[in-house]
Write a protein that holds these residues in place. Structure first.
Motif, PDB file in Angstrom:
ATOM      1  N   VAL A  68     -38.394   8.554  40.792  1.00  0.00           N
ATOM      2  CA  VAL A  68     -37.976   7.364  40.040  1.00  0.00           C
ATOM      3  C   VAL A  68     -37.725   6.233  41.014  1.00  0.00           C
ATOM      4  O   VAL A  68     -36.953   6.369  41.967  1.00  0.00           O
ATOM      5  N   ARG A  69     -38.381   5.106  40.750  1.00  0.00           N
ATOM      6  CA  ARG A  69     -38.215   3.916  41.582  1.00  0.00           C
ATOM      7  C   ARG A  69     -37.613   2.759  40.775  1.00  0.00           C
ATOM      8  O   ARG A  69     -36.687   2.115  41.198  1.00  0.00           O
ATOM      9  N   ARG A  70     -38.185   2.514  39.574  1.00  0.00           N
ATOM     10  CA  ARG A  70     -37.714   1.423  38.715  1.00  0.00           C
ATOM     11  C   ARG A  70     -37.687   1.896  37.261  1.00  0.00           C
ATOM     12  O   ARG A  70     -38.643   1.714  36.519  1.00  0.00           O
ATOM     13  N   VAL A  71     -36.583   2.519  36.871  1.00  0.00           N
ATOM     14  CA  VAL A  71     -36.360   2.909  35.481  1.00  0.00           C
ATOM     15  C   VAL A  71     -34.957   2.442  35.126  1.00  0.00           C
ATOM     16  O   VAL A  71     -33.987   2.812  35.800  1.00  0.00           O
ATOM     17  N   GLU A  72     -34.870   1.602  34.091  1.00  0.00           N
ATOM     18  CA  GLU A  72     -33.565   1.059  33.684  1.00  0.00           C
ATOM     19  C   GLU A  72     -32.578   2.184  33.397  1.00  0.00           C
ATOM     20  O   GLU A  72     -32.891   3.130  32.674  1.00  0.00           O
ATOM     21  N   GLY A  73     -31.398   2.099  33.998  1.00  0.00           N
ATOM     22  CA  GLY A  73     -30.351   3.072  33.739  1.00  0.00           C
ATOM     23  C   GLY A  73     -30.423   4.327  34.593  1.00  0.00           C
ATOM     24  O   GLY A  73     -29.588   5.216  34.441  1.00  0.00           O
ATOM     25  N   LEU A  74     -31.425   4.418  35.491  1.00  0.00           N
ATOM     26  CA  LEU A  74     -31.539   5.582  36.375  1.00  0.00           C
ATOM     27  C   LEU A  74     -31.539   5.132  37.826  1.00  0.00           C
ATOM     28  O   LEU A  74     -32.279   4.221  38.191  1.00  0.00           O
ATOM     29  N   ALA A  75     -30.738   5.794  38.623  1.00  0.00           N
ATOM     30  CA  ALA A  75     -30.749   5.511  40.063  1.00  0.00           C
ATOM     31  C   ALA A  75     -32.043   6.044  40.664  1.00  0.00           C
ATOM     32  O   ALA A  75     -32.550   7.080  40.225  1.00  0.00           O
ATOM     33  N   PRO A  76     -32.591   5.362  41.658  1.00  0.00           N
ATOM     34  CA  PRO A  76     -33.786   5.891  42.327  1.00  0.00           C
ATOM     35  C   PRO A  76     -33.512   7.278  42.897  1.00  0.00           C
ATOM     36  O   PRO A  76     -32.401   7.582  43.327  1.00  0.00           O
ATOM     37  N   GLY A  77     -34.533   8.119  42.881  1.00  0.00           N
ATOM     38  CA  GLY A  77     -34.393   9.459  43.423  1.00  0.00           C
ATOM     39  C   GLY A  77     -35.451  10.382  42.873  1.00  0.00           C
ATOM     40  O   GLY A  77     -36.328   9.976  42.107  1.00  0.00           O
ATOM     41  N   LEU A  78     -35.359  11.622  43.267  1.00  0.00           N
ATOM     42  CA  LEU A  78     -36.271  12.664  42.794  1.00  0.00           C
ATOM     43  C   LEU A  78     -35.551  13.451  41.711  1.00  0.00           C
ATOM     44  O   LEU A  78     -34.462  13.999  41.936  1.00  0.00           O
ATOM     45  N   TYR A  79     -36.158  13.522  40.538  1.00  0.00           N
ATOM     46  CA  TYR A  79     -35.593  14.209  39.387  1.00  0.00           C
ATOM     47  C   TYR A  79     -36.526  15.344  38.958  1.00  0.00           C
ATOM     48  O   TYR A  79     -37.714  15.337  39.259  1.00  0.00           O
ATOM     49  N   ARG A  80     -35.959  16.278  38.225  1.00  0.00           N
ATOM     50  CA  ARG A  80     -36.750  17.358  37.640  1.00  0.00           C
ATOM     51  C   ARG A  80     -36.515  17.354  36.138  1.00  0.00           C
ATOM     52  O   ARG A  80     -35.385  17.175  35.667  1.00  0.00           O
ATOM     53  N   GLU A  95     -33.203   8.242  51.004  1.00  0.00           N
ATOM     54  CA  GLU A  95     -33.754   6.894  51.056  1.00  0.00           C
ATOM     55  C   GLU A  95     -35.234   6.878  51.412  1.00  0.00           C
ATOM     56  O   GLU A  95     -35.933   5.924  51.081  1.00  0.00           O
ATOM     57  N   ASP A  96     -35.734   7.901  52.077  1.00  0.00           N
ATOM     58  CA  ASP A  96     -37.133   7.904  52.518  1.00  0.00           C
ATOM     59  C   ASP A  96     -38.087   8.607  51.551  1.00  0.00           C
ATOM     60  O   ASP A  96     -39.238   8.867  51.894  1.00  0.00           O
ATOM     61  N   LEU A  97     -37.656   8.888  50.336  1.00  0.00           N
ATOM     62  CA  LEU A  97     -38.495   9.633  49.397  1.00  0.00           C
ATOM     63  C   LEU A  97     -39.816   8.920  49.104  1.00  0.00           C
ATOM     64  O   LEU A  97     -40.880   9.543  49.126  1.00  0.00           O
ATOM     65  N   THR A  98     -39.746   7.614  48.824  1.00  0.00           N
ATOM     66  CA  THR A  98     -40.982   6.881  48.529  1.00  0.00           C
ATOM     67  C   THR A  98     -41.930   6.925  49.717  1.00  0.00           C
ATOM     68  O   THR A  98     -43.132   7.169  49.551  1.00  0.00           O
ATOM     69  N   ASP A  99     -41.406   6.730  50.913  1.00  0.00           N
ATOM     70  CA  ASP A  99     -42.253   6.776  52.111  1.00  0.00           C
ATOM     71  C   ASP A  99     -42.896   8.144  52.281  1.00  0.00           C
ATOM     72  O   ASP A  99     -44.078   8.252  52.619  1.00  0.00           O
ATOM     73  N   ARG A 100     -42.145   9.194  52.032  1.00  0.00           N
ATOM     74  CA  ARG A 100     -42.674  10.551  52.204  1.00  0.00           C
ATOM     75  C   ARG A 100     -43.750  10.878  51.156  1.00  0.00           C
ATOM     76  O   ARG A 100     -44.775  11.487  51.478  1.00  0.00           O
ATOM     77  N   VAL A 101     -43.522  10.461  49.914  1.00  0.00           N
ATOM     78  CA  VAL A 101     -44.521  10.696  48.874  1.00  0.00           C
ATOM     79  C   VAL A 101     -45.756   9.834  49.139  1.00  0.00           C
ATOM     80  O   VAL A 101     -46.891  10.279  48.978  1.00  0.00           O
ATOM     81  N   HIS A 102     -45.529   8.595  49.578  1.00  0.00           N
ATOM     82  CA  HIS A 102     -46.648   7.700  49.924  1.00  0.00           C
ATOM     83  C   HIS A 102     -47.505   8.321  51.026  1.00  0.00           C
ATOM     84  O   HIS A 102     -48.744   8.348  50.936  1.00  0.00           O
ATOM     85  N   GLU A 103     -46.878   8.837  52.054  1.00  0.00           N
ATOM     86  CA  GLU A 103     -47.611   9.493  53.142  1.00  0.00           C
ATOM     87  C   GLU A 103     -48.351  10.732  52.627  1.00  0.00           C
ATOM     88  O   GLU A 103     -49.512  10.969  52.975  1.00  0.00           O
ATOM     89  N   ALA A 104     -47.694  11.519  51.788  1.00  0.00           N
ATOM     90  CA  ALA A 104     -48.309  12.740  51.266  1.00  0.00           C
ATOM     91  C   ALA A 104     -49.523  12.436  50.392  1.00  0.00           C
ATOM     92  O   ALA A 104     -50.446  13.247  50.306  1.00  0.00           O
ATOM     93  N   THR A 105     -49.551  11.261  49.761  1.00  0.00           N
ATOM     94  CA  THR A 105     -50.692  10.867  48.927  1.00  0.00           C
ATOM     95  C   THR A 105     -51.728  10.094  49.732  1.00  0.00           C
ATOM     96  O   THR A 105     -52.582   9.418  49.163  1.00  0.00           O
ATOM     97  N   ARG A 106     -51.642  10.198  51.033  1.00  0.00           N
ATOM     98  CA  ARG A 106     -52.591   9.538  51.943  1.00  0.00           C
ATOM     99  C   ARG A 106     -52.588   8.025  51.741  1.00  0.00           C
ATOM    100  O   ARG A 106     -53.626   7.384  51.697  1.00  0.00           O
ATOM    101  N   TYR A 107     -51.375   7.497  51.577  1.00  0.00           N
ATOM    102  CA  TYR A 107     -51.125   6.057  51.504  1.00  0.00           C
ATOM    103  C   TYR A 107     -51.866   5.389  50.351  1.00  0.00           C
ATOM    104  O   TYR A 107     -52.428   4.310  50.501  1.00  0.00           O
TER     105      TYR A 107
END
Length: 196
Positions: A68-80, A95-107
């Motif tokens: 989650v990056r931009r969802v009203e009412g939810l803090a950014p983070g990894l949810y299940r 804090e580095d979740l987006t960067d790690r997922v971005h890297e894992a998806t080959r940018y």
């Protein structure tokens, strides 16, 4: 929007606006991809579910994680996602979740999205029943679930583009899955799109 319109207008979207999704929109997308329509119980325990997507033998071997990056009412983070309860819970908020997922998806286009759907598979849920046919059925089922996401996104003015070219060794540790008993099978960033 009718199903016919959603199918006709469906496109892969890699560019998204900065607009956040609402909690209701995220709830709808989760329901459309893994929602439970009917549950069969035995001795007070759910033994089978019928969901909004088809699955060979109603095995439904997938788990849904959300960056989650931009969802009203939810803090950014990894949810299940917990489909039986139709709830989500926070797994981690590094804090580095987006960067790690971005890297894992080959940018690819992860940083532009409002939320990233990451589906994992627990192969044993299908293997115990289908043995050597399980890999084929799992592959087919993952397509069903992602196509529902495409159509549901279209119906709310959002878009997605499935990512199959990701680094397995980088994405599984982000989710905290072992890569064998449970591993990532599909990734789909989602965001609002400009009107055509």
């Amino acid at each position: 929007m009718t199903v016919l319109q959603a199918i006709k207008q469906r496109r892969s979207h890699r560019a998204y606006t900065q607009e956040a999704l609402t909690l209701e929109e995220l709830s709808y997308l989760l329901w459309a991809t893994q929602g439970i329509d009917k549950a069969t119980t035995r001795e007070g325990r759910i033994v089978r579910t019928l969901r909004t997507v088809p699955s060979g033998g109603a095995r439904h071997p997938f788990e849904t994680y959300l960056l989650v990056r931009r969802v009203e009412g939810l803090a950014p983070g990894l949810y299940r996602y917990l489909p039986v309860e139709h709830k989500i819970y926070l797994v981690r908020d590094d804090e580095d979740l987006t960067d790690r997922v971005h890297e894992a998806t080959r940018y690819q286009f992860v940083p532009r999205s409002a939320v990233v759907f990451v589906w994992t598979v627990v192969p044993n849920r299908s293997e115990w029943r289908y043995v050597s046919l399980a890999p084929k059925i799992i592959a087919q089922d993952s397509g069903h679930l992602c196509q529902n996401l495409y159509l549901a996104c279209e119906s709310i003015g959002a878009g997605t583009c499935a990512i199959g070219a990701y680094d397995q060794d980088k994405i599984d540790p982000v989710l905290g899955v072992d890569g064998e008993e449970e591993f990532t099978i599909y990734i789909a960033p989602v965001g609002k799109v400009r009107e055509r």
